[in-house]
Design a protein around this motif. Structure first.
Motif: not given
Lengths: 118, 118
Positions: B41-58
């Motif tokens: 969870f310490s990298d912005p890119t990984r957090l953005r990926i997780l946030r996006a996937l939390n919203c919708n599978a992609m």
DNA sequence: CTTTCAGTTGAATGCTTGTTCAACTGATAA
DNA sequence: TTATCAGTTGAACAAGCATTCAACTGAAAG
């Protein structure tokens, strides 16, 4: 807003989904802040320091003996923890005693330990 | 057990405290595991990926467009997230759809966002 | 079969970071 | 005032890591 980013090597496949998710994405700064927050807990030495301080307030020298590291290494990490407001300190003569800054950090920290023990 | 570590440049000041805290310290492996967990969870890119996937599978391509990065960069991060069991994937023809592995990750992730918004 | 394209992979690159070393500060004790 | 010792600091070094690039895999379409 929500312009398409320029640096990409493919076309959108599911435009509707991407558009909707893009609308709901928090600003980039939020992710940077959150990443920085988690980074504090991403090093074993910092975690051991926090765990020790959660148990008892201690000086740099005690932490060095406890963790088997130099005072310098401990001091460098304490500086980072200080800048992140995770620990506070109190000077008494030559000795500087460190402790956790508040129960909030304490909670987050203990929650993490619960997690790895499934 | 609980031998004094050899690599230290000072003597114990508060022996009783150090001894007591040392007794209660979890094994080193626990700290390594916990640090590895938070590192995800310490990298912005990984957090953005997780946030996006939390919203919708992609799929990888959508994530690349959404985040303005190459498919390669996204794929490398997805691999790390996969190895950490944070995401799962499903292949359908040429397209690989990623989603969060379970609600547990979802919870931890949402808790973090609550935190930075105080 | 050949082409196309989503996705993966490994090497290379440059930035970040944890620790060490040596020099320093500043409070106490002699 | 001098010596001692807890603690800090900055430079240096090595290890780790995020991204890019180029080459590759493999499924689908022609």
């Amino acid at each position: 807003m929500a312009e398409r980013e320029p640096i990409c090597d493919c076309e959108t496949i599911h435009e509707a989904v991407v558009a909707r998710v893009r609308e709901s994405m928090p600003p980039a700064q939020d992710f940077a802040d959150l990443a920085a927050f988690y980074k504090m807990f991403s090093d074993p030495t910092r975690l051991r320091i926090l765990r020790a301080l959660n148990c008892n307030a201690m000086c740099v020298c005690d932490l060095a003996v406890l963790l088997g590291m130099t005072k310098s290494a401990i001091s460098h990490q304490l500086k980072e923890l200080r800048l992140a407001n995770s620990v506070k300190y109190k000077r008494e003569g030559k000795i500087v005693t460190y402790s956790l800054s508040d129960d909030h950090i304490k909670d987050i920290f203990e929650k993490g330990f619960e997690h790895i023990h499934e």
